[in-house]
Design a protein around this motif. Structure first.
Motif, PDB file in Angstrom:
ATOM      1  N   VAL A  11       0.853  -1.181   0.000  1.00  0.00           N
ATOM      2  CA  VAL A  11       0.000   0.000   0.000  1.00  0.00           C
ATOM      3  C   VAL A  11       0.897   1.242   0.000  1.00  0.00           C
ATOM      4  CG1 VAL A  11      -1.713   1.310   1.298  1.00  0.00           C
ATOM      5  CG2 VAL A  11      -1.874  -1.179   1.184  1.00  0.00           C
ATOM      6  N   PRO A  12       0.730   2.141  -0.972  1.00  0.00           N
ATOM      7  CA  PRO A  12       1.613   3.295  -1.033  1.00  0.00           C
ATOM      8  C   PRO A  12       1.301   4.327   0.045  1.00  0.00           C
ATOM      9  CG  PRO A  12      -0.042   3.446  -2.749  1.00  0.00           C
ATOM     10  CD  PRO A  12      -0.233   2.110  -2.063  1.00  0.00           C
ATOM     11  N   THR A  13       2.334   4.777   0.715  1.00  0.00           N
ATOM     12  CA  THR A  13       2.180   5.858   1.682  1.00  0.00           C
ATOM     13  C   THR A  13       3.244   6.916   1.401  1.00  0.00           C
ATOM     14  OG1 THR A  13       3.603   4.835   3.347  1.00  0.00           O
ATOM     15  CG2 THR A  13       1.248   4.335   3.475  1.00  0.00           C
ATOM     16  N   ILE A  14       2.909   8.136   1.780  1.00  0.00           N
ATOM     17  CA  ILE A  14       3.816   9.270   1.641  1.00  0.00           C
ATOM     18  C   ILE A  14       3.847   9.959   2.995  1.00  0.00           C
ATOM     19  CG2 ILE A  14       4.277  11.444   0.470  1.00  0.00           C
ATOM     20  CD1 ILE A  14       2.395  10.402  -1.799  1.00  0.00           C
ATOM     21  N   GLU A  15       5.038  10.063   3.556  1.00  0.00           N
ATOM     22  CA  GLU A  15       5.187  10.709   4.856  1.00  0.00           C
ATOM     23  C   GLU A  15       6.194  11.845   4.717  1.00  0.00           C
ATOM     24  OE1 GLU A  15       6.730   9.684   9.362  1.00  0.00           O
ATOM     25  OE2 GLU A  15       6.294   8.040   7.993  1.00  0.00           O
ATOM     26  N   GLU A  31       4.328   0.443  -2.756  1.00  0.00           N
ATOM     27  CA  GLU A  31       4.450   0.442  -4.214  1.00  0.00           C
ATOM     28  C   GLU A  31       3.855   1.724  -4.788  1.00  0.00           C
ATOM     29  OE1 GLU A  31       2.778  -3.158  -5.795  1.00  0.00           O
ATOM     30  OE2 GLU A  31       4.080  -4.421  -4.571  1.00  0.00           O
ATOM     31  N   HIS A  32       4.691   2.478  -5.507  1.00  0.00           N
ATOM     32  CA  HIS A  32       4.241   3.733  -6.108  1.00  0.00           C
ATOM     33  C   HIS A  32       4.313   3.624  -7.623  1.00  0.00           C
ATOM     34  CE1 HIS A  32       3.777   6.272  -2.546  1.00  0.00           C
ATOM     35  NE2 HIS A  32       4.684   5.467  -2.020  1.00  0.00           N
ATOM     36  N   ASP A  33       3.221   4.052  -8.250  1.00  0.00           N
ATOM     37  CA  ASP A  33       3.129   3.997  -9.705  1.00  0.00           C
ATOM     38  C   ASP A  33       2.243   5.141 -10.174  1.00  0.00           C
ATOM     39  OD1 ASP A  33       0.524   3.180  -9.086  1.00  0.00           O
ATOM     40  OD2 ASP A  33       0.919   1.077  -9.541  1.00  0.00           O
ATOM     41  N   GLY A  34       1.689   5.006 -11.344  1.00  0.00           N
ATOM     42  CA  GLY A  34       0.850   6.052 -11.903  1.00  0.00           C
ATOM     43  C   GLY A  34      -0.320   6.456 -11.026  1.00  0.00           C
ATOM     44  N   HIS A  35      -0.784   5.552 -10.170  1.00  0.00           N
ATOM     45  CA  HIS A  35      -1.920   5.867  -9.293  1.00  0.00           C
ATOM     46  C   HIS A  35      -1.551   6.875  -8.212  1.00  0.00           C
ATOM     47  CE1 HIS A  35      -4.472   2.960 -11.217  1.00  0.00           C
ATOM     48  NE2 HIS A  35      -3.610   1.997 -10.992  1.00  0.00           N
ATOM     49  N   SER A  36      -0.311   6.850  -7.763  1.00  0.00           N
ATOM     50  CA  SER A  36       0.095   7.769  -6.700  1.00  0.00           C
ATOM     51  C   SER A  36       0.973   8.904  -7.211  1.00  0.00           C
ATOM     52  CB  SER A  36       0.833   7.012  -5.591  1.00  0.00           C
ATOM     53  OG  SER A  36       2.023   6.417  -6.083  1.00  0.00           O
ATOM     54  N   ALA A  37       1.290   8.921  -8.498  1.00  0.00           N
ATOM     55  CA  ALA A  37       2.246   9.884  -9.054  1.00  0.00           C
ATOM     56  C   ALA A  37       1.844  11.341  -8.830  1.00  0.00           C
ATOM     57  CB  ALA A  37       2.467   9.611 -10.539  1.00  0.00           C
ATOM     58  N   ILE A  64       8.676   1.083  -7.679  1.00  0.00           N
ATOM     59  CA  ILE A  64       8.299   2.320  -8.361  1.00  0.00           C
ATOM     60  C   ILE A  64       8.303   2.020  -9.848  1.00  0.00           C
ATOM     61  CG2 ILE A  64       9.154   3.880  -6.571  1.00  0.00           C
ATOM     62  CD1 ILE A  64      11.578   4.454  -8.392  1.00  0.00           C
ATOM     63  N   ASP A  65       7.454   2.711 -10.583  1.00  0.00           N
ATOM     64  CA  ASP A  65       7.452   2.507 -12.032  1.00  0.00           C
ATOM     65  C   ASP A  65       8.030   3.734 -12.726  1.00  0.00           C
ATOM     66  OD1 ASP A  65       5.432   4.419 -12.063  1.00  0.00           O
ATOM     67  OD2 ASP A  65       3.951   3.137 -13.013  1.00  0.00           O
ATOM     68  N   SER A  66       7.990   3.720 -14.042  1.00  0.00           N
ATOM     69  CA  SER A  66       8.589   4.809 -14.811  1.00  0.00           C
ATOM     70  C   SER A  66       7.896   6.146 -14.555  1.00  0.00           C
ATOM     71  CB  SER A  66       8.563   4.473 -16.302  1.00  0.00           C
ATOM     72  OG  SER A  66       7.229   4.292 -16.742  1.00  0.00           O
TER      73      SER A  66
END
Length: 121
Positions: A11-15, A31-37, A64-66
């Motif tokens: 689950v992506p988190t940003i702190e 996991e960070h990708d286009g959904h959290s970009a 992370i993705d591109s």
């Protein structure tokens, strides 16, 4: 047995933290990708607006993705334009390090092994 859902590390988190005056530490976990970009970019932009040094900690990111690589590169450009310091901390999942290596951006992102090294820069 608890009724609470099990924590899922993907689950992506940003702190956002402030390890010292005028510095922002943004920790990406999961996991960070286009959904959290978009949220990641907004967080970076907000940090650059109020700090002299932005440190992005990927040490707890699992993927992370591109899209996120692009966000990191854009943030580096923004930091240079604003005359701010910018570092990326690795020591993370092999998948994260691999995408940064394969895309050839490691040398562009001021990668350091620890937050302490970034703060000392």
């Amino acid at each position: 047995m608890s009724d609470a859902p099990a924590f899922r590390s993907w689950v992506p988190t940003i702190e956002v933290r402030s390890p010292q005056p005028h510095a922002a530490l943004v920790v990406l976990t999961g996991e960070h990708d286009g959904h959290s970009a978009d949220e990641v970019q907004q967080t970076f932009d907000q940090a650059l607006a109020v700090c002299d040094h932005l440190i992005v900690d990927l040490s707890t990111a699992e993927f992370i993705d591109s899209t996120i690589v692009g966000v990191l590169l854009q943030t580096k450009v923004n930091a240079v334009e604003l005359d701010r310091k910018f570092n990326v901390v690795l020591g993370t999942a092999p998948a994260v390090e691999r995408i940064l290596e394969v895309t050839g951006v490691v040398r562009l992102l001021n990668v350091v092994p620890t937050v302490e090294r970034a703060l000392a820069a």
